[in-house]
Design a protein around this motif. Structure first.
Motif, PDB file in Angstrom:
ATOM      1  N   LEU A 182      95.269  56.295  -5.568  1.00 42.55           N
ATOM      2  CA  LEU A 182      94.715  55.517  -4.459  1.00 42.55           C
ATOM      3  C   LEU A 182      95.687  54.389  -4.120  1.00 42.55           C
ATOM      4  CD1 LEU A 182      91.101  54.397  -3.845  1.00 42.55           C
ATOM      5  CD2 LEU A 182      92.868  52.618  -4.027  1.00 42.55           C
ATOM      6  N   CYS A 183      96.000  54.251  -2.831  1.00 40.69           N
ATOM      7  CA  CYS A 183      96.914  53.204  -2.365  1.00 40.69           C
ATOM      8  C   CYS A 183      96.211  52.348  -1.320  1.00 40.69           C
ATOM      9  CB  CYS A 183      98.181  53.813  -1.768  1.00 40.69           C
ATOM     10  SG  CYS A 183      99.201  54.701  -2.969  1.00 40.69           S
ATOM     11  N   THR A 184      96.176  51.056  -1.555  1.00 39.91           N
ATOM     12  CA  THR A 184      95.477  50.138  -0.656  1.00 39.91           C
ATOM     13  C   THR A 184      96.338  49.805   0.559  1.00 39.91           C
ATOM     14  OG1 THR A 184      96.344  48.209  -1.813  1.00 39.91           O
ATOM     15  CG2 THR A 184      94.237  49.095  -2.584  1.00 39.91           C
ATOM     16  N   ASN A 185      95.670  49.269   1.584  1.00 41.11           N
ATOM     17  CA  ASN A 185      96.399  48.775   2.758  1.00 41.11           C
ATOM     18  C   ASN A 185      96.709  47.286   2.563  1.00 41.11           C
ATOM     19  OD1 ASN A 185      94.022  47.382   3.251  1.00 41.11           O
ATOM     20  ND2 ASN A 185      93.365  48.699   4.926  1.00 41.11           N
ATOM     21  N   ALA A 186      97.169  46.641   3.624  1.00 36.11           N
ATOM     22  CA  ALA A 186      97.562  45.236   3.527  1.00 36.11           C
ATOM     23  C   ALA A 186      96.393  44.309   3.225  1.00 36.11           C
ATOM     24  CB  ALA A 186      98.239  44.802   4.824  1.00 36.11           C
ATOM     25  N   SER A 187      95.176  44.814   3.391  1.00 31.00           N
ATOM     26  CA  SER A 187      93.982  44.012   3.095  1.00 31.00           C
ATOM     27  C   SER A 187      93.380  44.345   1.737  1.00 31.00           C
ATOM     28  CB  SER A 187      92.927  44.215   4.191  1.00 31.00           C
ATOM     29  OG  SER A 187      93.427  43.819   5.455  1.00 31.00           O
ATOM     30  N   GLY A 188      94.047  45.201   0.955  1.00 33.23           N
ATOM     31  CA  GLY A 188      93.519  45.576  -0.352  1.00 33.23           C
ATOM     32  C   GLY A 188      92.362  46.550  -0.279  1.00 33.23           C
ATOM     33  N   TYR A 189      92.324  47.355   0.806  1.00 31.68           N
ATOM     34  CA  TYR A 189      91.204  48.284   1.020  1.00 31.68           C
ATOM     35  C   TYR A 189      91.733  49.715   1.093  1.00 31.68           C
ATOM     36  CZ  TYR A 189      87.408  50.746   3.419  1.00 31.68           C
ATOM     37  OH  TYR A 189      86.441  51.643   3.768  1.00 31.68           O
ATOM     38  N   LYS A 190      90.964  50.646   0.563  1.00 26.96           N
ATOM     39  CA  LYS A 190      91.259  52.071   0.729  1.00 26.96           C
ATOM     40  C   LYS A 190      90.008  52.881   0.420  1.00 26.96           C
ATOM     41  CE  LYS A 190      93.972  55.652   1.465  1.00 26.96           C
ATOM     42  NZ  LYS A 190      92.998  56.742   1.415  1.00 26.96           N
ATOM     43  N   GLN A 191      89.793  53.907   1.243  1.00 23.52           N
ATOM     44  CA  GLN A 191      88.689  54.836   0.997  1.00 23.52           C
ATOM     45  C   GLN A 191      89.256  56.246   0.874  1.00 23.52           C
ATOM     46  OE1 GLN A 191      85.558  56.162   4.039  1.00 23.52           O
ATOM     47  NE2 GLN A 191      84.368  54.781   2.721  1.00 23.52           N
ATOM     48  N   ASN A 192      88.995  56.905  -0.265  1.00 19.17           N
ATOM     49  CA  ASN A 192      89.375  58.299  -0.468  1.00 19.17           C
ATOM     50  C   ASN A 192      88.165  59.198  -0.245  1.00 19.17           C
ATOM     51  OD1 ASN A 192      91.964  57.583  -1.073  1.00 19.17           O
ATOM     52  ND2 ASN A 192      91.940  58.275  -3.200  1.00 19.17           N
ATOM     53  N   GLY A 193      88.395  60.365   0.325  1.00 16.57           N
ATOM     54  CA  GLY A 193      87.330  61.307   0.629  1.00 16.57           C
ATOM     55  C   GLY A 193      87.486  61.781   2.068  1.00 16.57           C
ATOM     56  N   PRO A 194      86.520  62.542   2.602  1.00  9.86           N
ATOM     57  CA  PRO A 194      85.269  62.950   1.948  1.00  9.86           C
ATOM     58  C   PRO A 194      85.438  64.211   1.105  1.00  9.86           C
ATOM     59  CG  PRO A 194      85.291  63.760   4.197  1.00  9.86           C
ATOM     60  CD  PRO A 194      86.571  62.985   4.017  1.00  9.86           C
ATOM     61  N   TRP A 195      84.518  64.375   0.120  1.00  7.10           N
ATOM     62  CA  TRP A 195      84.416  65.592  -0.674  1.00  7.10           C
ATOM     63  C   TRP A 195      82.974  66.091  -0.579  1.00  7.10           C
ATOM     64  CZ3 TRP A 195      86.340  60.974  -2.986  1.00  7.10           C
ATOM     65  CH2 TRP A 195      87.738  60.893  -3.006  1.00  7.10           C
ATOM     66  N   THR A 196      82.821  67.382  -0.459  1.00  8.62           N
ATOM     67  CA  THR A 196      81.489  67.947  -0.221  1.00  8.62           C
ATOM     68  C   THR A 196      81.035  68.920  -1.301  1.00  8.62           C
ATOM     69  OG1 THR A 196      82.467  69.697   1.153  1.00  8.62           O
ATOM     70  CG2 THR A 196      81.698  67.692   2.279  1.00  8.62           C
ATOM     71  N   SER A 197      81.877  69.209  -2.279  1.00 14.05           N
ATOM     72  CA  SER A 197      81.472  70.175  -3.298  1.00 14.05           C
ATOM     73  C   SER A 197      82.311  69.999  -4.549  1.00 14.05           C
ATOM     74  CB  SER A 197      81.632  71.610  -2.771  1.00 14.05           C
ATOM     75  OG  SER A 197      82.998  71.898  -2.530  1.00 14.05           O
ATOM     76  N   ALA A 198      81.897  70.678  -5.592  1.00 15.03           N
ATOM     77  CA  ALA A 198      82.634  70.742  -6.849  1.00 15.03           C
ATOM     78  C   ALA A 198      82.523  72.162  -7.385  1.00 15.03           C
ATOM     79  CB  ALA A 198      82.062  69.751  -7.856  1.00 15.03           C
ATOM     80  N   PRO A 199      83.526  72.646  -8.116  1.00  8.55           N
ATOM     81  CA  PRO A 199      83.466  74.019  -8.621  1.00  8.55           C
ATOM     82  C   PRO A 199      82.427  74.229  -9.703  1.00  8.55           C
ATOM     83  CG  PRO A 199      85.395  72.887  -9.476  1.00  8.55           C
ATOM     84  CD  PRO A 199      84.794  71.988  -8.443  1.00  8.55           C
ATOM     85  N   SER A 200      82.023  73.154 -10.382  1.00  6.62           N
ATOM     86  CA  SER A 200      81.023  73.233 -11.449  1.00  6.62           C
ATOM     87  C   SER A 200      80.485  71.833 -11.685  1.00  6.62           C
ATOM     88  CB  SER A 200      81.642  73.799 -12.735  1.00  6.62           C
ATOM     89  OG  SER A 200      82.711  72.988 -13.168  1.00  6.62           O
ATOM     90  N   ASN A 201      79.506  71.732 -12.582  1.00  7.17           N
ATOM     91  CA  ASN A 201      78.974  70.409 -12.909  1.00  7.17           C
ATOM     92  C   ASN A 201      80.106  69.477 -13.317  1.00  7.17           C
ATOM     93  OD1 ASN A 201      76.401  71.266 -12.427  1.00  7.17           O
ATOM     94  ND2 ASN A 201      75.768  71.324 -14.571  1.00  7.17           N
ATOM     95  N   GLN A 202      80.013  68.236 -12.861  1.00  4.41           N
ATOM     96  CA  GLN A 202      81.098  67.294 -13.131  1.00  4.41           C
ATOM     97  C   GLN A 202      80.550  65.882 -13.226  1.00  4.41           C
ATOM     98  OE1 GLN A 202      84.982  67.830 -11.095  1.00  4.41           O
ATOM     99  NE2 GLN A 202      84.622  65.779 -10.287  1.00  4.41           N
ATOM    100  N   THR A 203      80.733  65.273 -14.389  1.00  2.15           N
ATOM    101  CA  THR A 203      80.322  63.895 -14.614  1.00  2.15           C
ATOM    102  C   THR A 203      81.553  63.036 -14.844  1.00  2.15           C
ATOM    103  OG1 THR A 203      78.168  64.469 -15.543  1.00  2.15           O
ATOM    104  CG2 THR A 203      79.065  62.332 -16.135  1.00  2.15           C
ATOM    105  N   ASP A 204      81.723  62.018 -14.029  1.00  5.08           N
ATOM    106  CA  ASP A 204      82.791  61.039 -14.191  1.00  5.08           C
ATOM    107  C   ASP A 204      82.157  59.703 -14.558  1.00  5.08           C
ATOM    108  OD1 ASP A 204      85.610  62.126 -13.116  1.00  5.08           O
ATOM    109  OD2 ASP A 204      83.998  63.061 -11.969  1.00  5.08           O
ATOM    110  N   ASP A 205      82.341  59.275 -15.809  1.00  2.00           N
ATOM    111  CA  ASP A 205      81.697  58.056 -16.274  1.00  2.00           C
ATOM    112  C   ASP A 205      82.413  57.538 -17.525  1.00  2.00           C
ATOM    113  OD1 ASP A 205      80.003  55.967 -16.778  1.00  2.00           O
ATOM    114  OD2 ASP A 205      78.363  57.220 -17.560  1.00  2.00           O
ATOM    115  N   PRO A 206      83.199  56.471 -17.395  1.00  4.03           N
ATOM    116  CA  PRO A 206      83.396  55.652 -16.210  1.00  4.03           C
ATOM    117  C   PRO A 206      84.536  56.179 -15.348  1.00  4.03           C
ATOM    118  CG  PRO A 206      84.595  54.687 -18.013  1.00  4.03           C
ATOM    119  CD  PRO A 206      83.907  55.923 -18.561  1.00  4.03           C
TER     120      PRO A 206
END
Length: 446
Positions: free
Chosen positions: A287-311
């Motif tokens: 992820l790379c921010t802009n000059a204001s320190g903001y960035k949004q990645n996506g969109p994503w609409t599916s996953a190949p299987s169950n997926q937990t990201d934590d943290p």
């Protein structure tokens, strides 16, 4: 002693399952953290490390003797995924980190000096410290002369991960180490040997951030001036998902997934650190921010299987990080079983697949039942105590003893006096994990 290379290329090529919502990297790249693996057990272990770049992937075998520590080498733009092992300690650290700065071992047993051929007991025992839960932090301030030891001991309890770091008065990161293990483990980090610490003198703030599980803290040797709980550690930017739960099954529409960083450093690329499905994934330049320190990645609409990201969080090149967040993709419906059949009893079990929603309280998981007299076609209504309704009436229940994606269910049920001898009946239970539901019938003649 210099680190010994411990990898042998298996020759296995696979598609990188990775983060189904991983976007293509920008051309700008950030410096990747160094990653180390250590064997905290009594036997030699071997794990498969996945390395990926530009859509291609390869597997390398990592073999570690008891007490051995090795660096997981990678290029600056290569993603690395390391699965859990009961004896494996995973560490990430900045450039200039020396493994000799970390000592580790199981509680109540000899603790090993990393980097030594022989297992050398670490005889300093840490005083018992406060136990912190996931998301909690602790900190202390000490006066650092620029020489000697600045050691801090963590107790990792079960499947736990934490970060320890030293900050200057201006909030700059002087040193940091992130550690994670899936068993009880003591880890001592000595910041005294970090390059930036050697050139710094004065007040130093030590912080502990709990990423997963429970972690206790103490000064090595039980020294005074222990860490105190604080409301929030120093973070640079907020990293968050727009929704924490997405289902790719079921009758409902779920909004696309986005990951957003705000108030981060300006025009900077950071590394994604995420604990996914019992593996640590490190993705530099994600992820790379802009000059204001903001960035949004996506969109994503599916996953190949169950997926937990934590943290999941972003680490910036200076060692600072965003706040933590978590997300679950659920791609399967739960199952339900009737273990105590009607009419004299009515209860059972439910199960969801690993790394899915698993009946978590945040998902809106529920259970209910409806009851029909097949002979008359009428449904049971509890307020009347009779099979007298032409439409289904849903009777709520509860899920209990939830563990390892399983649960026990129970609902109210018709009284025996509501049944007619010789009539046929169908009792139906339905269980939902919040996004998809499954029903099971039980037919009987009274």
């Amino acid at each position: 002693m210099p680190l010994k290379p411990c990898f042998a290329l298996t020759g296995l090529a696979i598609l990188f399952a990775g983060m189904s919502w991983a976007a293509p990297r920008p051309s700008q790249e950030s410096s990747a953290a160094r990653i180390f693996a250590a064997n905290a057990g009594d036997e030699t272990i071997e794990v498969q490390v996945e390395k990926s770049r530009d859509g291609s992937s390869r597997m390398e075998s990592l073999r570690l003797a008891p007490g051995e520590i090795a660096e997981v080498g990678r290029s600056s733009a290569e993603e690395v995924r390391i699965p859990d092992h009961r004896d494996l300690l995973i560490m990430s650290a900045p450039a200039g980190f020396e493994p000799s700065a970390v000592r580790f071992g199981r509680p109540e047993r000899a603790v090993f000096e990393s980097g030594d051929e022989a297992r050398i007991p670490f005889r300093q025992k840490a005083a018992a410290g406060p136990r912190l839960n996931r998301g909690e932090t602790a900190a202390s301030q000490i006066l650092w002369t620029g020489t000697g030891s600045m050691a801090l001991t963590l107790g990792l309890h079960g499947n736990a991960a934490a970060e320890v770091r030293a900050l200057g008065p201006d909030g700059s990161v002087l040193g940091w180490v992130s550690v994670g293990a899936s068993r009880d483990l003591e880890v001592t980090v000595d910041f005294g040997g970090f390059p930036k610490m050697k050139s710094h003198g004065g007040v130093v703030r030590q912080e502990v951030i709990v990423r997963r599980g429970q972690v206790s803290t103490a000064r090595a040797g039980g020294e005074s001036g222990g860490l105190q709980r604080i409301a929030e550690a120093v973070t640079v930017g907020t990293g968050s998902f727009n929704t924490r739960l997405n289902w790719t099954v079921g009758p409902y529409y779920w909004p696309p997934l986005y990951y957003t960083v705000s108030n981060g450093p300006a025009s900077t690329c950071g590394e994604l650190n995420t604990y996914r499905n019992n593996s640590w994934l490190f993705a530099p330049g994600w992820l790379c921010t802009n000059a204001s320190g903001y960035k949004q990645n996506g969109p994503w609409t599916s996953a190949p299987s169950n997926q937990t990201d934590d943290p999941a969080f972003i680490r910036w090149p200076d060692g600072s990080t965003t706040t933590n967040d978590w997300h679950i993709w659920d791609t399967t419906c739960p199952t339900v079983q009737i273990t105590s059949p009607p009419p004299s009893s009515w209860a059972g079990t439910a199960a969801d697949t690993t790394f899915g929603a698993c009946f978590k309280s945040q998902t809106g998981a529920s259970v209910g039942a409806y009851f029909q007299n097949l002979t008359t076609g009428l449904y049971y209504l509890s307020s009347k105590g009779t099979y007298s309704e032409t439409g289904q009436w849903y009777h709520g229940g509860s899920l209990s003893n939830q563990a390892n994606c399983g649960a026990n269910w129970s609902t109210s049920r018709p009284s025996l006096g509501a049944h007619v001898s010789g009539h046929s009946y169908r009792w139906t239970v339905c269980v939902s994990d919040g996004g998809c539901f499954t029903c099971k019938d039980y037919n009987f003649t009274y």
